[in-house]
Design an enzyme around this catalytic site. Structure first.
Site, PDB file in Angstrom:
ATOM      1  CG  HIS A  47      -1.709   1.210   1.421  1.00 26.59           C
ATOM      2  ND1 HIS A  47      -1.392   2.142   2.395  1.00 26.59           N
ATOM      3  CD2 HIS A  47      -2.799   1.700   0.787  1.00 26.59           C
ATOM      4  CE1 HIS A  47      -2.263   3.134   2.337  1.00 26.59           C
ATOM      5  NE2 HIS A  47      -3.116   2.897   1.376  1.00 26.59           N
ATOM      6  CD  GLU A  50      -2.740   2.532  -3.623  1.00 25.55           C
ATOM      7  OE1 GLU A  50      -3.379   3.612  -3.579  1.00 25.55           O
ATOM      8  OE2 GLU A  50      -3.014   1.557  -2.912  1.00 25.55           O
ATOM      9  CG  HIS A  51      -0.221   6.119  -0.474  1.00 22.30           C
ATOM     10  ND1 HIS A  51      -0.728   7.211   0.182  1.00 22.30           N
ATOM     11  CD2 HIS A  51      -1.169   5.146  -0.363  1.00 22.30           C
ATOM     12  CE1 HIS A  51      -1.925   6.922   0.678  1.00 22.30           C
ATOM     13  NE2 HIS A  51      -2.208   5.665   0.364  1.00 22.30           N
ATOM     14  CD  GLU A 127      -5.026   5.225   3.497  1.00 27.97           C
ATOM     15  OE1 GLU A 127      -5.776   4.519   2.792  1.00 27.97           O
ATOM     16  OE2 GLU A 127      -3.870   5.556   3.151  1.00 27.97           O
TER      17      GLU A 127
END
Length: 420
Positions: A47, A50-51, A127
């Site tokens: 993840h 991905e950022h 997040e």
């Protein structure tokens, strides 16, 4: 509509579907790597990666990536799941070449600038904090952890804060080197596209990639168990998970039809009995999700602390009742809902591109919509009742509770109620 598939010499696959009359197109790269491919100390890195794809490449900084697509009225995004990471854009048909150039750039050429890593680290920690403050979000991570304990499939996609705090440039580069291999990538496009032009451009962008060694996944093992956290919230959140078929199982459509009839809409059993007749909740649903080697049917509801015990017990009673008297009418309704949802969802190029990529990754081919509908139609009432009986009696289970849940029964009590 025409589906075409092309494979480069290095194993990189391209699949497209031309949709006549559309002025827009969706194009993206689906990489068959996600949370379950991470080592324990890497949890959250897929993840994080991905950022970082949007934080600058060798050719564009973060602002230039966004402007390249938004200057032509397009949209670019990405997501990470437990088995897939996807990077995609939606643009007008004249801008497909630009979109593929940008998406290819962010996937293949991220620079992992240390300053940007620090900035994005803070974003991801926020997040994680937001997810922890959202009960009807975080409860599914806790359910997953109990369903698949002590294994990659059970870990959160966002990762633990301690891991995220420690990731550096070398960690990101190492993960990319191990997993972002051409044979594990699918370029998928749908809408107003030209297959031959996309193949030509893909040859230029991706043909230099080298194959890697195969990655051995830790096989999924549905363990089961209970997670319970008491907190002074307005609602008590209840999630029950039952082991279900994987997405290649011949029973997958039976399980999905079953969960639709059980809790997939306003006419479903759980909605009618627990919300409409008894007024115990506002939200309640059941759904079946699947992985390459496992699956889980999930039931979720939010209620008051004083009613959580009644809601949990009635849920079990409805599971048992469905095993005995789920009838042809509700099975036919659920089957129709499932087909309609599939066909309506595929009216957009984004949904088409997603389906193409996932089907190619799972089956190595693209089953036609006719074939898929026929498989759904082939599910008999007996198939669904057999799944219903398994869910009610013998399926392994997990449960997560969050909020004012002191009065909620323990999972063992519910299991005994199932067996009674």
């Amino acid at each position: 509509m025409t589906i075409e598939i092309h494979t480069l010499s290095n194993g990189f696959r391209i699949v497209t579907e031309h949709m006549p009359g559309l002025e827009s197109a969706s194009i993206g790269i689906w990489v068959n790597v996600g949370g379950r491919h991470e080592r324990l100390e890497e949890n959250g890195i897929a993840h994080f990666l991905e950022h970082m794809a949007f934080k600058g490449t060798k050719r564009r900084n973060a602002l230039e990536i966004a402007e390249a697509i938004e200057d032509v009225g397009g949209y670019i995004n990405a997501y990470t799941s437990r088995e897939v990471t996807a990077y995609y854009a939606r643009v007008l048909r004249d801008d497909v070449t630009l979109a593929l150039d940008v998406v290819g750039d962010i996937v293949l050429n991220p620079v992992f600038d240390p300053m940007e890593i620090e900035i994005e680290r803070g974003v991801i920690l926020q997040e994680i904090g937001q997810a922890l403050d959202t009960p009807d979000d975080v409860i599914f991570d806790w359910l997953q952890e109990r369903a698949y304990p002590d294994q990659p499939l059970g870990r959160t996609i966002l990762g633990e804060g301690a891991n995220v705090t420690g990731f550096g440039r070398d960690d990101l580069s190492s993960f990319v080197a191990r997993h972002y291999r051409p044979e594990r990538m699918v370029l998928s496009a749908a809408g107003g596209i030209d297959h031959e032009e996309i193949v030509r451009q893909a040859e230029l962008i991706f043909s230099h990639l080298e194959n890697g060694s195969s990655v051995k996944l830790t096989p999924a093992r549905f363990g089961g168990g209970e997670f319970r956290t008491e907190k002074a919230l307005e609602q008590a959140h209840f999630a029950l998970g039952l082991e279900s078929p994987d997405y290649c199982s011949p029973d997958i459509y039976s399980a999905q039809i079953y969960s639709t009839a059980l809790g997939g809409g306003m006419s479903s059993r759980l909605f009618q009995e627990i919300r409409e007749k008894r007024g115990l909740c506002y939200t309640i649903f059941a759904q079946t999700g699947a992985y390459s080697d496992s699956g889980m049917t999930t039931i979720y509801a939010g209620t008051s602390g004083s009613q959580i015990a009644e809601l949990a017990e009635i849920t079990i009673d409805e599971l048992k009742r469905a095993a005995c008297d789920m009838n042809s009418v509700e099975i036919a309704r659920a089957r129709t809902q499932m087909k309609a949802g599939l066909l309506m969802g595929l009216e957009s190029p984004s949904s088409r591109a997603e389906r193409l990529a996932r089907m190619l990754a799972i089956w190595g081919r693209i089953p036609s919509l006719t074939e898929t509908v026929e498989r759904i139609d082939a599910v008999t009432d007996g198939d669904v009742r057999r799944v219903a009986e398994h869910m009610a009696v013998s399926a392994r289970s997990a449960m997560a509770l969050y909020g004012p849940v002191a009065s909620a029964p323990k999972l063992g009590e519910l299991q005994r109620r199932r067996a009674a």
